[in-house]
Design an enzyme around this catalytic site. Structure first.
Site, PDB file in Angstrom:
ATOM      1  N   ARG A 178       0.809  -1.223   0.000  1.00 32.49           N
ATOM      2  CA  ARG A 178       0.000   0.000   0.000  1.00 32.49           C
ATOM      3  C   ARG A 178       0.842   1.275   0.000  1.00 32.49           C
ATOM      4  O   ARG A 178       0.574   2.186  -0.769  1.00 32.49           O
ATOM      5  CB  ARG A 178      -1.018  -0.041   1.145  1.00 32.49           C
ATOM      6  N   ASN A 213      -7.188  -2.867   1.097  1.00 26.10           N
ATOM      7  CA  ASN A 213      -7.108  -4.336   1.090  1.00 26.10           C
ATOM      8  C   ASN A 213      -8.515  -4.894   1.005  1.00 26.10           C
ATOM      9  O   ASN A 213      -9.431  -4.371   1.629  1.00 26.10           O
ATOM     10  CB  ASN A 213      -6.473  -4.839   2.390  1.00 26.10           C
TER      11      ASN A 213
END
Ligand code: ZN
Ligand code: ZN
Ligand code: FE
Length: 756
Positions: free
Chosen positions: A20, A38
């Protein structure tokens, strides 16, 4: 210029690998808006911006991804603009996310290496440099979630500069939990073998280098435990280390400065280079060049050497200052677990090492170096530890929480939680108290770390294994059901898992030992099986082994067992090498044991057939490490340079299952030996015959996928011959799960899950 918005779904290993922050960074760089989150399958990204920027974003996504991430699915769709003002990392409350962050230790990345050798950089010469893409993780985590305060780094308070890096999503060290620098982080120090401090920091490294140049043995606290270092070019150093460590012949791993340095000493293919340079940076078994200045005692009588390159800043700093390769072996006495705490290392290794290069960063759990070899152009992990453990195997469906205890040799344990199977780091053979304690500790550790509560325990069917007894004990004490799984079924299931196969297969499970349904030692098995059950389709003719599994250490016992089947008692009057190696007294003992059938264990083990041939050819009557004589037979066969296509005769007989009778095979070997055929020819022909046997049985079995598992398939020559021979059928082997008993725990989990 036109604005566009893309929806990107990625599946694979993309959680907890610095993914990320990576996406955040490249999105910011290209001035794109949107978010990343996610989700159960992986990550979802939505980005909008100029078409050109989006293109370059996608290209970066594909080519610059963090080293640990892996895509199995990548889909882009154009959707309507939402006019976001910023790019955000959105929170997700997924189950499994907390444990998804427990990842392996990763070799120092190129950028960090540059920093430690850059005199302008604040991390110049700093041995604990790391970032999101590299450094310790599994070795320092104490609790979840993976956060600084839950690691052994919690005792070091980040300085303002480190903190700024840690908090800035645009930095390479954003949320790098072990982030540190010379101002705020751990440091190294050197002691003598009594633990008396000699010096600290930079001078400790310089002094270590000086001692290594002087031929001393150094215990170095690495990432997952202590290692023993000494000059690999010096016979004197290597022999001294062997003597002190009580390790006669088992090869030592060797660390080289870099790939170029390795190439002076070994043949390195493209794929081997890739494995060596991978973020996992394992020990790789490669073919050694002859007549180099490497001490022959690094790997006595062995055409291969285990090589690696520096994988922590400390290793880099040391290797950059010396121009010879270093033995780099685990800090233990032979067969014991590796030492990883400062005090413990001092007391256990003080008679082995002259000096200790310590540091004040505690190691939470020990992790050995991993070992890989290339078979059929594919990396095969034969010892799975640093860099790989505890990377999960992700399944399509959710499993109950199962604890699998593994067997006995090269043990690992495994657990299942959510849709993951997590295999422990290599523990070792459960044959001494220290490794049995380590085994119990790993189980407790996994319970805590993965918030794991077993609903089912699975163990091997062997009644005498310590792991079995332990399973019975905790099953009773904690009132958890226990399932016993047959060894070879577990082998095949483990290989099915990694090849994502669920239908019935023909599994070839060949190894040294494994308790069978009839209580005998199985090891040359062809099983038709799925995850639930197996049918013994074929096996080798049995022979009697004096002392059962004790015969592992004496290949001649296998040879005598085989020859006894052929010649009966007359064998003791012949001059075959294994017979000649017996004293008169031993001969008497063997003779009477076979006559009275006392302490004779019947086996179908393929591993023992290798031992038998090896012994009859006179290669080795007793061995000092597991698999030694079988490997010697493989190396001998590799020397055969002819173009042989014929094989020894054998018979396949049908009883309740097929039996491969090897009497003619051994008679053929004996004839060739009498006719003074080259031993390498005989060894090669034996390998060829085994691959022919697999081909024949698979033809009888019909149209099944063929799964190769068990320690014998660490044999590169045999495995490659099987692939060459069986065309038009699908043959599958191991890669990420060890073919040896280190993979059994995975098979136990999946069989347990299907039986519950
Ligand atoms: Zn790094
Ligand atoms: Zn700092
Ligand atoms: Fe096995």
């Amino acid at each position: 210029m036109s604005l566009k918005r893309l929806k990107i779904q990625i599946q694979g290993t993309v959680q907890g690998v610095g993914f990320r922050p990576f996406v955040y960074r490249i999105a910011k760089e290209k001035n794109l808006k949107g978010f990343i989150r996610n989700n159960p399958e992986g990550v979802l990204i939505e980005v909008e911006g100029e078409e050109e920027d989006l293109k370059s974003f996608i290209s970066d996504l594909k080519t610059k991804k963090p080293p640990l991430s892996e895509y199995t699915f990548f889909e882009i769709k154009e959707i309507n603009l939402k006019n976001d003002k910023d790019f955000l990392i959105l929170k997700s409350e997924e189950k499994g996310e907390k444990i998804a962050l427990i990842l392996p230790d990763i070799a120092t990345c190129d950028e960090c290496v540059k920093e430690i050798f850059d005199s302008e950089n604040r991390r110049f010469n700093y041995p604990f440099t790391n970032c999101t893409n590299c450094g310790p993780r599994f070795s320092i985590i104490q609790n979840i979630p993976y956060d600084r305060k839950n690691t052994t780094m919690k005792i070091f308070k980040m300085c303002p500069e480190c903190k700024e890096e840690y908090e800035n999503p645009l930095e390479r060290r954003f949320h790098a939990q072990p982030n540190a620098c010379p101002v705020c982080g751990p440091y190294v120090y050197l002691t003598d073998s009594e633990g008396k401090l000699i010096c600290k920091r930079k001078s400790a490294i310089e002094k270590t280098v000086q001692f290594l140049k002087e031929g001393k043995i150094i215990a170095l606290k690495g990432i997952g435990g202590f290692q023993l270092l000494t000059n690999a070019l010096s016979d004197k150093c290597v022999l001294e280390l062997r003597k002190r460590k009580k390790r006669d012949e088992k090869p030592f791993a060797i660390m080289f400065k870099n790939i170029e340095h390795i190439k002076k000493y070994a043949f390195i293919s493209e794929i081997e280079e890739k494995v060596l340079l991978s973020p996992q940076a394992p020990i790789l078994i490669v073919k050694a060049k002859r007549n180099t200045d490497l001490s022959k005692y690094c790997a006595p009588d062995n055409p291969y050497i285990g090589v690696m390159i520096p994988y922590t800043p400390l290793h880099h700093l040391i290797m950059s200052k010396i121009d010879f390769p270093l033995i780099c072996t685990s800090g233990n006495l032979t067969e014991e677990p590796i030492a990883f705490k400062n005090e413990e290392a001092l007391s256990r290794l003080k008679n082995i090492a002259d000096y200790f290069l310590m540091n004040n960063r505690p190691i939470e759990r020990y992790i050995d170096d991993s070992v890989v070899k290339i078979i059929n152009e594919k990396p095969v992990i034969t010892r799975r530890a640093r860099g790989y453990a505890p990377m999960p195997f992700i399944l399509k469906k959710t499993l109950p929480q199962i604890l699998a205890l593994g067997p006995y040799l090269k043990n690992t344990i495994a657990i299942s939680k959510f849709n993951r199977i997590i295999v422990s780091q290599h523990i070792g053979d459960l044959d001494n108290e220290k490794s049995f304690n380590a085994f119990k500790k790993v189980i407790e550790d996994f319970k805590k770390l993965f918030e794991f509560k077993p609903e089912l325990i699975v163990c091997d069917a062997h009644p005498e294994y310590l792991s079995t007894k332990y399973g019975e004990e905790i099953s009773k004490k904690e009132n958890i059901p226990l399932i016993k799984v047959f060894h070879h079924h577990a082998h095949i299931a483990s290989c099915m898992i990694e090849n994502k196969t669920e239908e019935k297969v023909l599994g070839v499970s060949w190894d040294g030992t494994g308790y069978g349904r009839d209580g005998k030692i199985w090891g040359g098995e062809f099983l038709i099986c799925d995850f639930k059950d197996f049918e013994r389709f074929a096996t080798f003719r049995e022979f009697g082994l004096l002392g059962g599994d004790r015969a592992i250490k004496e290949p001649r016992r296998s040879a005598i067992g085989v020859l006894y089947e052929i010649f009966g008692e007359d064998i003791f009057d012949t001059d075959f090498e294994p017979v000649r190696s017996l004293s008169e007294n031993e001969k008497k003992i063997f003779k009477s044991a076979y006559r009275k059938n006392l302490s004779i264990f019947r086996t179908t083990s393929a591993g023992r057939l290798f031992d038998a041939v090896s012994s009859i050819l006179g290669l080795r009557q007793k061995i000092t490490y597991e698999g030694q004589s079988a490997m010697m037979l493989e190396w001998l066969a590799e020397n055969y340079k002819g173009n042989l296509n014929s094989f020894y005769d054998f018979e396949i007989k049908k009883y309740e299952y097929y039996v491969i009778d090897w009497i003619l095979l051994f008679k053929g070997i004996i004839d060739d030996l009498k006719n003074k055929k080259e031993k390498s020819f005989i060894a090669y022909k034996f390998h060829l015959t085994l691959s022919e046997i697999i081909k024949k049985i698979s033809e009888i079995a019909g149209n099944y996928k063929i799964i190769l598992s068990g320690g014998v398939f660490q044999n590169k020559l045999l495995t490659e011959l099987v692939f060459r021979k069986i065309k038009g059928k699908k043959v599958y082997m191991h890669s990420r799960i060890p073919p040896n008993d280190g993979g059994i725990s995975v098979g136990q989990i999946i069989i347990g899950a299907n039986l519950i």
